[in-house]
Design a protein around this motif. Sequence first.
Motif, mmCIF file in Angstrom:
data_model
loop_
_atom_site.group_PDB
_atom_site.id
_atom_site.type_symbol
_atom_site.label_atom_id
_atom_site.label_comp_id
_atom_site.label_asym_id
_atom_site.label_seq_id
_atom_site.Cartn_x
_atom_site.Cartn_y
_atom_site.Cartn_z
ATOM 1 N N ARG A 258 -28.401 -52.902 -8.765
ATOM 2 C CA ARG A 258 -28.477 -54.072 -9.635
ATOM 3 C C ARG A 258 -27.289 -54.059 -10.579
ATOM 4 N NH1 ARG A 258 -34.296 -55.673 -11.936
ATOM 5 N NH2 ARG A 258 -34.608 -55.367 -9.695
ATOM 6 N N GLU A 259 -26.655 -55.226 -10.738
ATOM 7 C CA GLU A 259 -25.470 -55.287 -11.572
ATOM 8 C C GLU A 259 -25.592 -56.396 -12.612
ATOM 9 O OE1 GLU A 259 -21.903 -56.206 -9.427
ATOM 10 O OE2 GLU A 259 -22.637 -58.127 -8.707
ATOM 11 N N PHE A 260 -24.915 -56.172 -13.721
ATOM 12 C CA PHE A 260 -24.885 -57.126 -14.823
ATOM 13 C C PHE A 260 -24.097 -58.365 -14.427
ATOM 14 C CE2 PHE A 260 -24.610 -58.741 -19.015
ATOM 15 C CZ PHE A 260 -23.288 -59.120 -19.233
ATOM 16 N N VAL A 261 -24.596 -59.526 -14.852
ATOM 17 C CA VAL A 261 -23.897 -60.781 -14.615
ATOM 18 C C VAL A 261 -23.485 -61.423 -15.943
ATOM 19 C CG1 VAL A 261 -24.080 -63.112 -13.662
ATOM 20 C CG2 VAL A 261 -25.123 -61.182 -12.448
ATOM 21 N N ALA A 262 -24.466 -61.650 -16.822
ATOM 22 C CA ALA A 262 -24.188 -62.322 -18.090
ATOM 23 C C ALA A 262 -25.331 -62.044 -19.051
ATOM 24 C CB ALA A 262 -24.028 -63.829 -17.893
ATOM 25 N N ALA A 263 -25.048 -62.156 -20.350
ATOM 26 C CA ALA A 263 -26.082 -61.939 -21.360
ATOM 27 C C ALA A 263 -25.771 -62.764 -22.588
ATOM 28 C CB ALA A 263 -26.196 -60.458 -21.722
ATOM 29 N N ILE A 264 -26.816 -63.051 -23.367
ATOM 30 C CA ILE A 264 -26.666 -63.889 -24.551
ATOM 31 C C ILE A 264 -27.584 -63.366 -25.645
ATOM 32 C CG2 ILE A 264 -28.430 -65.537 -23.764
ATOM 33 C CD1 ILE A 264 -26.610 -67.769 -24.926
ATOM 34 N N ASN A 265 -27.112 -63.412 -26.895
ATOM 35 C CA ASN A 265 -27.931 -62.978 -28.022
ATOM 36 C C ASN A 265 -29.122 -63.916 -28.231
ATOM 37 O OD1 ASN A 265 -26.333 -60.786 -28.541
ATOM 38 N ND2 ASN A 265 -25.171 -61.773 -30.174
#
Length: 121
Positions: free
Chosen positions: A43-50
């Motif tokens: 599993r890999e990171f794509v995007a994130a938001i606060n």
Amino acid sequence: QVQLVESGGGLVQAGGSLRLSCTASGRTLYAMGWFRQAPGKEREFVAAINYNGGGTSYADSVKGRFTISKDNAKNTVYLQMNSLKPEDTAVYYCAAKSVVRSRDPGDYNYWGQGTQVTVSS
């Protein structure tokens, strides 16, 4: 307890677009992330938001093509995916954690069930 429900996956041709949605139940002051997992890969990171939408992060592989956004009034986070490539094919998961975004899947407390995105060449 937070439940996350993703939607919006599907089959699209290379160069096309999709928008994923993830709606959360329960408390809403969470940072949200999108991750993906292709067959035989981690599993890999794509995007994130606060939690307040005030900061975002993207994997280098999607920067400039994907946009993460958050509507706290609707308890929903979105991932707009443009210029899709076959290598974007994966199951996409949304995840939630307290306040501040992270690239590490181990930091997230809650996960959705995943939605399949398939990009044909």
